[in-house]
Design a protein around this motif. Structure first.
Motif, PDB file in Angstrom:
ATOM      1  N   LEU A 131      25.156  20.704   9.792  1.00  0.00           N
ATOM      2  CA  LEU A 131      24.092  21.559  10.784  1.00  0.00           C
ATOM      3  C   LEU A 131      23.868  23.032   9.726  1.00  0.00           C
ATOM      4  CD1 LEU A 131      22.154  19.187  12.804  1.00  0.00           C
ATOM      5  CD2 LEU A 131      21.937  18.726   9.952  1.00  0.00           C
ATOM      6  N   SER A 159      25.386  23.780   6.700  1.00  0.00           N
ATOM      7  CA  SER A 159      24.548  23.085   5.863  1.00  0.00           C
ATOM      8  C   SER A 159      22.435  24.495   4.923  1.00  0.00           C
ATOM      9  CB  SER A 159      23.815  21.700   6.202  1.00  0.00           C
ATOM     10  OG  SER A 159      24.844  21.625   6.382  1.00  0.00           O
ATOM     11  N   GLU A 160      22.758  24.400   7.074  1.00  0.00           N
ATOM     12  CA  GLU A 160      21.393  25.975   6.804  1.00  0.00           C
ATOM     13  C   GLU A 160      21.939  27.162   6.349  1.00  0.00           C
ATOM     14  OE1 GLU A 160      17.930  25.024   7.051  1.00  0.00           O
ATOM     15  OE2 GLU A 160      18.526  23.172   7.526  1.00  0.00           O
ATOM     16  N   GLU A 214      14.315  30.897  12.659  1.00  0.00           N
ATOM     17  CA  GLU A 214      14.863  29.973  11.379  1.00  0.00           C
ATOM     18  C   GLU A 214      15.863  29.032  12.461  1.00  0.00           C
ATOM     19  OE1 GLU A 214      17.307  32.865   9.184  1.00  0.00           O
ATOM     20  OE2 GLU A 214      15.146  34.384   9.162  1.00  0.00           O
ATOM     21  N   ILE A 272      15.687  23.277  11.814  1.00  0.00           N
ATOM     22  CA  ILE A 272      16.621  22.737  11.563  1.00  0.00           C
ATOM     23  C   ILE A 272      17.036  21.363  12.581  1.00  0.00           C
ATOM     24  CG2 ILE A 272      19.389  22.038  11.694  1.00  0.00           C
ATOM     25  CD1 ILE A 272      19.892  25.303  12.274  1.00  0.00           C
TER      26      ILE A 272
END
Length: 537
Positions: free
Chosen positions: A379, A382-383, A398, A402
């Motif tokens: 995850l 991916s961010e 930020e 998620i």
């Protein structure tokens, strides 16, 4: 041969005739005659004497004189051409050192040997004058096209008559397997004009990229007038070429103007270049866009530019790879020459595998250092998180975007990341001290413990050592070796230190040590008033 009234005018007539034939100044020929007569007179009266000859430019009368110079007593060496102040008083009223006494001597008759010697002097002077004239005529024509006639071929090199001189078209400057016969007309590019011992050498070329640019200038009036500019040229002589053009008039298409009606303009250039195929490409200041155009006819999916390394990555569909590379790498090689960048071409499949590998490596990094399971680590990747520093010091908002991450989880993630980084810094600092790094280097602003450790491993242990480093030694760079660009790894490059940052740090260290006066640096950075006004104008 006696210098009598019968042949006095003949001297001037001969000088005029030689000057006309060789297209040089008649005065140079007369000077050569004066020198040759003076040499003959010295052989008659004595080589030690300073005999000079002057030929009247109107009557042709030759006057022979002997010159003696007044010198100091202790400098008297040549009794025939020099005398002291005391000796000079016999001939001069009030002589001083440096004065000259000139007296006329009888003219000499030139014997057979002396006449031959005089002829050689005159010929030598005429040759030198002719070479100077040739060099002056052609030196400013370098970079232009010239029409000539083939005189002969020597060991594959073609000697070309270019009017008032000869040019040489070397074997490697000919297109493909061109062959010429004596009398053939030839069009060449003047690549260089050099003054050499044997006379001016005019080097011609038909393979130089600028030869094609000059041909387009002759065929396309818009280029000659400056409305269209040729920004870049790349050639594989006799096979293929690419040319980048830009129009400064919005109503004129640069590519269409160069192609001409039914291809007439470009065809004229192609015919001169022995059928060389030419790709005409619209120039674009945005280098990735220009490269996409330059790689035509191949289609490009993605472009990634690394300006510091002067490299560019190009991703193409799998079926387009061979087209993008071209026969024997020709297409990508010409595109590289045109843009001045090193080009790496990969297929979409290869890029996908590389991205997958990077994804897996970053996932593993977060799993190992933050004690996360694989799903949660994926995850983060991916961010867009690529390293621990980003997780540790990013704004908490930020992390909260998620899925599944609340405020407590975000705090825990950042705490783990910071603790790991602090532990790494502590170990690096211990290692640096064990290696001998001094406090002056450890406390220097801008250097992390990991950077100090890397420097100490390379024997940079004090601030003095650091101040002597070159910026490229710290940040890395690229050098050219045998025509290939070679990467030089920098000591601090793994930590993201740029060349500008390295320059700033080194200069700061030199100022702290008193090696550089900071006021001098400020003066260098501030432009002069005149420069500012010019840039504004």
């Amino acid at each position: 041969m006696a210098i009598t009234s019968a042949n006095q005018l003949e001297l001037l007539q001969t000088a005029e005739a030689v000057a006309r034939e060789k297209m040089i100044d008649p005065g140079l020929v007369v000077e050569a005659m004066e020198e040759s007569l003076a040499r003959a007179a010295k052989s008659r009266y004595g080589a030690e004497m300073d005999i000079r000859v002057s030929i009247d430019r109107r009557t042709g009368k030759a006057t022979f004189t002997r010159v003696r110079t007044v010198v100091e007593d202790d400098e008297l060496e040549n009794y025939q051409a020099e005398f002291t102040v005391e000796q000079a008083k016999q001939y001069m009223a009030d002589p001083v050192v440096g004065d000259t006494f000139v007296e006329e001597v009888p003219p000499v008759e030139l014997g057979r040997i002396a006449a031959q010697s005089a002829k050689q002097v005159i010929l030598q002077k005429v040759r030198e004058a002719e070479r100077d004239r040739q060099f002056e005529e052609f030196k400013d024509r370098a970079g232009t096209i010239i029409n000539g006639v083939v005189k002969r071929e020597e060991y594959g090199n073609v000697i070309v008559d270019v009017g008032r001189g000869e040019g040489i078209l070397r074997r490697n400057e000919k297109i493909g397997r061109e062959s010429y016969r004596p009398g053939d007309r030839i069009r060449c590019y003047i690549k260089d004009v050099r003054r050499e011992t044997r006379g001016p050498q005019i080097f011609l070329s038909r393979t130089d990229p600028q030869f094609m640019a000059e041909l387009f200038k002759m065929e396309v009036p818009e280029i000659y007038d400056g409305i269209i500019e040729i920004k870049a040229v790349a050639r594989d002589p006799g096979s293929r070429a690419k040319i980048g053009v830009i129009s400064y008039d919005g109503g004129i298409d640069p590519v269409g103007a160069c192609v001409g009606m039914r291809g007439s303009r470009v065809q004229a250039v192609v015919n001169e270049l022995q059928g060389e195929k030419i790709d005409i490409i619209p120039w674009n200041e945005d280098m990735p866009t220009f490269l996409v155009n330059a790689l035509q006819p191949a289609e490009v999916s993605k472009v990634v530019l690394d300006e510091d390394a002067e490299r560019i990555e190009v991703v193409v569909p799998d079926e387009q790879l061979s087209l993008a590379i071209g026969r024997r790498g020709q297409n990508v090689r010409l595109a590289s020459q045109l843009t001045g960048l090193d080009i790496d071409i990969m297929t979409e499949e290869e890029e996908s595998k590389r991205r997958q590998k990077e994804f897996e490596e970053r996932t593993q990094l977060f799993m190992d250092t933050l004690d996360l399971d694989e799903f949660f680590a994926q995850l983060l990747v991916s961010e867009g998180f690529t390293n621990l520093e980003e997780v540790a010091y990013v704004e908490q908002d930020e992390l909260l975007v998620i899925d599944g991450v609340d405020e407590d989880t975000a705090n825990e993630l950042q705490t783990r990341a910071r603790e790991f980084l602090e532990e790494q810094a502590r170990k690096a600092l211990e290692s640096a001290r064990e290696l001998g790094a001094e406090d002056s280097l450890i406390s220097f602003e801008g250097l992390t413990p990991q950077m100090v450790e890397a420097l100490a491993k390379d024997d940079v242990k004090t601030l003095e050592d650091f101040a002597t480093c070159a910026d490229w030694e710290l940040a890395g760079g690229w050098t050219s070796s045998n025509g290939q660009r070679v990467k030089d790894d920098g000591l601090l490059e793994p930590y993201g230190v740029t060349l500008e940052e390295a320059q700033t740090m080194v200069m700061t260290a030199r100022v702290l040590l008193g090696w550089v006066d900071p006021t001098e640096l400020e003066e260098e950075e501030e432009p002069e008033d005149g420069e500012t006004e010019e840039s504004e104008a």
